[in-house]
Scaffold this motif. Structure first.
Motif, PDB file in Angstrom:
ATOM      1  N   THR A 133      10.052   3.128   1.182  1.00 32.46           N
ATOM      2  CA  THR A 133       9.792   4.103   1.011  1.00 32.46           C
ATOM      3  C   THR A 133       9.636   5.139   0.917  1.00 32.46           C
ATOM      4  O   THR A 133       8.535   5.293   1.168  1.00 32.46           O
ATOM      5  N   TRP A 134      10.206   6.382   0.843  1.00 32.26           N
ATOM      6  CA  TRP A 134       9.578   7.809   1.986  1.00 32.26           C
ATOM      7  C   TRP A 134      10.215   8.666   0.355  1.00 32.26           C
ATOM      8  O   TRP A 134      11.329   8.423   0.286  1.00 32.26           O
ATOM      9  N   TYR A 135       9.371   9.514  -0.830  1.00 31.44           N
ATOM     10  CA  TYR A 135       9.706  10.423  -1.253  1.00 31.44           C
ATOM     11  C   TYR A 135       9.033  11.545  -1.308  1.00 31.44           C
ATOM     12  O   TYR A 135       8.019  11.496  -0.933  1.00 31.44           O
ATOM     13  N   VAL A 147       3.912  21.087   0.028  1.00 32.79           N
ATOM     14  CA  VAL A 147       5.073  20.278   0.388  1.00 32.79           C
ATOM     15  C   VAL A 147       3.778  18.670   0.143  1.00 32.79           C
ATOM     16  O   VAL A 147       2.767  18.659   0.785  1.00 32.79           O
ATOM     17  N   ASN A 148       4.836  17.713  -0.505  1.00 32.29           N
ATOM     18  CA  ASN A 148       4.033  16.551  -0.285  1.00 32.29           C
ATOM     19  C   ASN A 148       4.972  15.540  -0.173  1.00 32.29           C
ATOM     20  O   ASN A 148       6.094  15.361  -0.160  1.00 32.29           O
ATOM     21  N   CYS A 149       4.398  14.121   0.318  1.00 33.13           N
ATOM     22  CA  CYS A 149       5.488  12.970   0.315  1.00 33.13           C
ATOM     23  C   CYS A 149       4.745  11.945   0.184  1.00 33.13           C
ATOM     24  O   CYS A 149       3.420  11.275   0.455  1.00 33.13           O
ATOM     25  N   THR A 150       5.238  10.244  -0.128  1.00 34.21           N
ATOM     26  CA  THR A 150       4.922   9.342  -0.373  1.00 34.21           C
ATOM     27  C   THR A 150       4.923   8.820   0.108  1.00 34.21           C
ATOM     28  O   THR A 150       6.601   8.063  -0.056  1.00 34.21           O
ATOM     29  N   VAL A 151       4.266   7.430   1.446  1.00 35.13           N
ATOM     30  CA  VAL A 151       5.545   6.360   1.725  1.00 35.13           C
ATOM     31  C   VAL A 151       4.365   5.364   1.224  1.00 35.13           C
ATOM     32  O   VAL A 151       2.880   4.964   1.618  1.00 35.13           O
ATOM     33  N   CYS A 152       5.443   4.241   0.179  1.00 31.60           N
ATOM     34  CA  CYS A 152       5.113   2.885   0.068  1.00 31.60           C
ATOM     35  C   CYS A 152       5.452   2.246   0.903  1.00 31.60           C
ATOM     36  O   CYS A 152       6.790   1.764   1.756  1.00 31.60           O
ATOM     37  N   MET A 153       4.971   1.273   1.429  1.00 32.26           N
ATOM     38  CA  MET A 153       4.979  -0.136   2.233  1.00 32.26           C
ATOM     39  C   MET A 153       4.677  -1.290   1.891  1.00 32.26           C
ATOM     40  O   MET A 153       3.379  -1.605   1.218  1.00 32.26           O
ATOM     41  N   SER A 154       5.186  -2.276   1.935  1.00 30.07           N
ATOM     42  CA  SER A 154       5.472  -3.651   1.313  1.00 30.07           C
ATOM     43  C   SER A 154       5.841  -4.588   1.606  1.00 30.07           C
ATOM     44  O   SER A 154       6.976  -4.417   2.111  1.00 30.07           O
ATOM     45  N   ASP A 155       5.419  -5.935   2.535  1.00 29.18           N
ATOM     46  CA  ASP A 155       5.593  -7.490   2.601  1.00 29.18           C
ATOM     47  C   ASP A 155       7.004  -7.595   1.684  1.00 29.18           C
ATOM     48  O   ASP A 155       7.735  -7.644   1.635  1.00 29.18           O
ATOM     49  N   SER A 213       0.832  -1.094   0.051  1.00 28.92           N
ATOM     50  CA  SER A 213      -0.107  -0.006  -0.378  1.00 28.92           C
ATOM     51  C   SER A 213       1.199   1.273  -0.149  1.00 28.92           C
ATOM     52  O   SER A 213       1.870   1.338   0.170  1.00 28.92           O
ATOM     53  N   ASN A 214       0.289   2.788  -0.062  1.00 29.20           N
ATOM     54  CA  ASN A 214       0.894   4.006  -0.251  1.00 29.20           C
ATOM     55  C   ASN A 214       0.356   4.879   0.575  1.00 29.20           C
ATOM     56  O   ASN A 214      -1.091   4.589   0.174  1.00 29.20           O
ATOM     57  N   VAL A 215       0.811   5.432   0.731  1.00 29.92           N
ATOM     58  CA  VAL A 215      -0.231   6.957   1.320  1.00 29.92           C
ATOM     59  C   VAL A 215       0.164   8.071   1.308  1.00 29.92           C
ATOM     60  O   VAL A 215       1.880   8.165   1.069  1.00 29.92           O
ATOM     61  N   LEU A 216       0.251   9.414   0.104  1.00 31.20           N
ATOM     62  CA  LEU A 216       0.546  10.579  -0.073  1.00 31.20           C
ATOM     63  C   LEU A 216      -0.042  11.479   1.384  1.00 31.20           C
ATOM     64  O   LEU A 216      -1.245  11.476   1.599  1.00 31.20           O
ATOM     65  N   ILE A 217       0.791  12.305   1.626  1.00 27.33           N
ATOM     66  CA  ILE A 217       0.394  13.352   2.490  1.00 27.33           C
ATOM     67  C   ILE A 217       0.701  14.680   2.318  1.00 27.33           C
ATOM     68  O   ILE A 217       2.089  14.873   1.832  1.00 27.33           O
ATOM     69  N   ALA A 218       0.422  15.329   2.435  1.00 26.16           N
ATOM     70  CA  ALA A 218       0.023  16.526   0.908  1.00 26.16           C
ATOM     71  C   ALA A 218      -0.210  17.902   2.610  1.00 26.16           C
ATOM     72  O   ALA A 218      -1.169  17.894   2.892  1.00 26.16           O
ATOM     73  N   GLY A 219       0.945  18.878   2.104  1.00 30.27           N
ATOM     74  CA  GLY A 219       0.648  20.220   3.317  1.00 30.27           C
ATOM     75  C   GLY A 219       0.871  21.078   2.396  1.00 30.27           C
ATOM     76  O   GLY A 219       1.456  20.993   1.521  1.00 30.27           O
ATOM     77  N   PHE A 220       1.355  22.133   3.437  1.00 24.64           N
ATOM     78  CA  PHE A 220       2.115  23.622   2.882  1.00 24.64           C
ATOM     79  C   PHE A 220       3.097  23.368   3.880  1.00 24.64           C
ATOM     80  O   PHE A 220       2.985  22.659   4.994  1.00 24.64           O
ATOM     81  N   GLY A 221       4.712  23.714   3.666  1.00 22.73           N
ATOM     82  CA  GLY A 221       6.002  23.981   4.090  1.00 22.73           C
ATOM     83  C   GLY A 221       5.592  24.611   5.390  1.00 22.73           C
ATOM     84  O   GLY A 221       5.191  25.657   5.860  1.00 22.73           O
ATOM     85  N   GLY A 222       6.057  23.980   6.514  1.00 23.92           N
ATOM     86  CA  GLY A 222       6.208  23.910   8.087  1.00 23.92           C
ATOM     87  C   GLY A 222       5.047  23.489   8.666  1.00 23.92           C
ATOM     88  O   GLY A 222       4.891  23.922   9.637  1.00 23.92           O
ATOM     89  N   GLN A 223       4.009  22.887   7.980  1.00 20.67           N
ATOM     90  CA  GLN A 223       3.111  22.000   8.434  1.00 20.67           C
ATOM     91  C   GLN A 223       3.672  20.102   9.233  1.00 20.67           C
ATOM     92  O   GLN A 223       3.134  19.965   9.703  1.00 20.67           O
ATOM     93  N   GLY A 224       4.992  20.544   8.619  1.00 22.84           N
ATOM     94  CA  GLY A 224       5.606  18.641   8.824  1.00 22.84           C
ATOM     95  C   GLY A 224       5.192  17.925   8.391  1.00 22.84           C
ATOM     96  O   GLY A 224       5.164  16.875   8.587  1.00 22.84           O
ATOM     97  N   VAL A 225       4.753  17.551   7.028  1.00 21.11           N
ATOM     98  CA  VAL A 225       4.654  16.744   6.185  1.00 21.11           C
ATOM     99  C   VAL A 225       5.466  16.089   6.118  1.00 21.11           C
ATOM    100  O   VAL A 225       5.177  14.907   6.459  1.00 21.11           O
TER     101      VAL A 225
END
Length: 178
Positions: free
Chosen positions: A34-36, A48-56, A3-15
Motif C-alpha cells: 500500500t502507498w498512503y 509531505v510524507n507517504c507511507t509504503v507498507c510491504m508484506s507477503d 514492514s513499512n517505511v515513512l518517507i517525509a520531506g517538503f513539497g517539491g522534494q519528490g517524496v
C-alpha cells in the motif's frame, strides 16, 4: 516479510515519487503493497510524507502510527518522526539538511549527504532518489533491477530524459551507505 517505511520531506522534494517507485518495485518482487500519501494544502514547500507498507500477506491498513523505518529528507521531518520510529527501526537522514544529533540508541541511523551527492553529480533535484538508494542498501526489500524497472515505467514521455540521471542518483545513494 511485513514492514513499512515513512518517507517525509517538503513539497517539491519528490517524496511521493520515491514512495511510488518503492511500491512499484516491491510489487515486482511479489509483495503486497500500500502507498498512503499525506500532505498539506500548500503543496510545494509544505510538509509531505507517504507511507509504503510491504508484506507477503495482505496489508490490512495503509496508515501507520509507529513506522518501522523513516526516510527524513529535511530537518522538520527528522524532528517530527525520530521519536515515532519503532525500537529496532532504521532512520535514513539527509545530513545535507539535518544538523541535529541523534537522540535515540535503539534505532539505526544512516546519515547520508543526499542533497550534496545530488548537487555534486549534476542531478540537483534528485536527492530523493539518492535517499531511495541509501534506504534499499540498508533495508533490501527490493532489488536494484526492480527499482530500475519501476523508473522506466514512471519516467516516460517528457520525463524519459531523466531516467539515466535517476539511475545514477540511485546508485550513488546505494554506494554512500556502508
Amino acid at each position: 516479510m511485513d514492514s513499512n517505511v515513512l518517507i517525509a520531506g517538503f513539497g517539491g522534494q519528490g517524496v511521493l515519487f520515491i514512495g511510488q517507485l518503492l511500491a512499484a518495485a516491491c510489487m515486482e518482487e511479489g509483495l503486497n503493497v500500500t502507498w498512503y500519501p499525506a500532505y498539506g494544502a500548500e503543496m510545494r514547500g509544505g510538509t509531505v510524507n507517504c507511507t509504503v507498507c510491504m508484506s507477503d500477506d495482505e496489508v490490512a491498513c495503509a496508515y501507520v502510527e509507529t513506522p518501522e523505518n523513516v526516510i527524513a529528507l529535511n530537518a522538520p521531518s527528522f524532528e517530527r518522526f525520530e521519536n515515532k520510529i519503532k525500537s529496532g527501526g532504521i532512520m535514513i537522514v539527509n545530513s545535507s539538511l539535518v544538523k541535529s544529533a541523534p537522540s535515540r540508541t535503539d534505532i539505526t541511523y544512516k546519515f547520508v549527504p543526499m542533497t550534496d551527492i545530488a548537487h555534486n553529480s549534476g542531478h540537483e533535484k534528485m536527492a530523493n532518489i539518492v535517499s531511495l538508494g541509501a534506504f534499499l542498501k540498508t533495508f533490501p526489500v527490493a532489488k536494484k533491477e526492480s527499482i530500475t524497472s519501476a523508473m522506466k515505467k514512471k519516467l516516460t514521455g517528457k520525463k524519459a530524459s531523466m531516467l539515466e540521471g535517476n539511475i545514477q542518483a540511485f546508485e550513488q545513494g546505494f554506494a554512500a551507505v556502508n
